[in-house]
Design a protein around this motif. Sequence first.
Motif, PDB file in Angstrom:
ATOM      1  N   SER A  29       1.013  -1.130   0.164  1.00  0.00           N
ATOM      2  CA  SER A  29      -0.180  -0.054  -0.068  1.00  0.00           C
ATOM      3  C   SER A  29       0.914   1.013  -0.232  1.00  0.00           C
ATOM      4  O   SER A  29       0.876   2.228  -1.132  1.00  0.00           O
ATOM      5  N   VAL A  30       2.147   1.211   0.773  1.00  0.00           N
ATOM      6  CA  VAL A  30       2.464   2.954   1.270  1.00  0.00           C
ATOM      7  C   VAL A  30       3.408   2.810  -0.615  1.00  0.00           C
ATOM      8  O   VAL A  30       3.939   3.770  -0.712  1.00  0.00           O
ATOM      9  N   ILE A  31       3.956   1.576  -0.535  1.00  0.00           N
ATOM     10  CA  ILE A  31       4.893   1.575  -1.603  1.00  0.00           C
ATOM     11  C   ILE A  31       4.889   2.767  -2.954  1.00  0.00           C
ATOM     12  O   ILE A  31       4.462   3.466  -3.263  1.00  0.00           O
ATOM     13  N   GLY A  32       3.170   1.772  -3.131  1.00  0.00           N
ATOM     14  CA  GLY A  32       2.363   2.471  -4.270  1.00  0.00           C
ATOM     15  C   GLY A  32       1.845   3.662  -4.180  1.00  0.00           C
ATOM     16  O   GLY A  32       1.987   4.821  -5.444  1.00  0.00           O
ATOM     17  N   TYR A  33       1.644   4.363  -3.045  1.00  0.00           N
ATOM     18  CA  TYR A  33       1.306   5.220  -2.666  1.00  0.00           C
ATOM     19  C   TYR A  33       2.375   6.467  -2.913  1.00  0.00           C
ATOM     20  O   TYR A  33       2.313   7.081  -3.584  1.00  0.00           O
TER      21      TYR A  33
END
Length: 296
Positions: A69-73
């Motif tokens: 989630s965070v790396i995608g964001y």
Amino acid sequence: MAHVYVFPGQGSQFSGMGKNLYDINSLAKELFEQANEILGFSISDIMFNGSEEDLKQTNVTQPVVFLHSVIGYKTLQNIQPDMVAGHSLGEFSALVANNTLSFEDALKLVSIRAKAMQKACELNPSTMAAVLALADEKVEEICTKVHMDTEEIVVPANYNCPGQLVISGSIKGIEMACDLMKAAGAKRALILPVGGAFHSPLMLPAKEELAEAINATEFKIPTCPVYQNVVAKAVTDAATIKNNLIAQLTGAVRWTQSVQAMIADGATHFTEVGPGKVLQGLVLKINKEMVVSGVS
């Protein structure tokens, strides 16, 4: 016309998750390598090559969903949400998105949370069940009745959307509650294949361990409000965010109420960032007029 970014919890993991980002994006590659170093093992290898069984372990599942989630964001360009929220574990991703937590600190906290919850699951054999098509008030009433009659722990855990509420507690308590839910008219009361009673008092040992780590971590003033699970309203005070994040481990995920609060505060577009499309579906079940999208 506010734009909300929402982040999923565990259960949406899959083998190969994040591999495409790693291969094509230099920032993603750098963050995956940083995560391997912070955790002391190659979590990226588990994400890219691990089996479904490897990814199911709570102490692995939580960091992999958080990282996806965070790396995608972080690889999205010029993102400035008006509001953020996360479902259970996803609240940590949301707190990175609104700059309350650094990537490094959030990953360390997620790892501590995952291990503490795994230990709590081993201490108290317990489970969860999904109750479909029964009013929230009736589910709450039955949980209270089972506890009062037997002293078994059974509580509402995830208010996912109208007509879908997950309960959590001891194995005996959940089995008894499921029978009563069906007798009261529930379409289904299905015991879930999970290893413990998340968001219930049985997570108290994990809550105590996580509280110590959260209280030792710097939380900054957020750049936009986070709608936290346990209070289902906008929060911008760093100390309050800490307290709510600690309370979440034994408190209910009020997702229905959180989405309703965001809509009341002007939300019109919800973008889910992370594996799967579960939250997009829940938002539409809560209010079919919302615009939803996903970044996986």
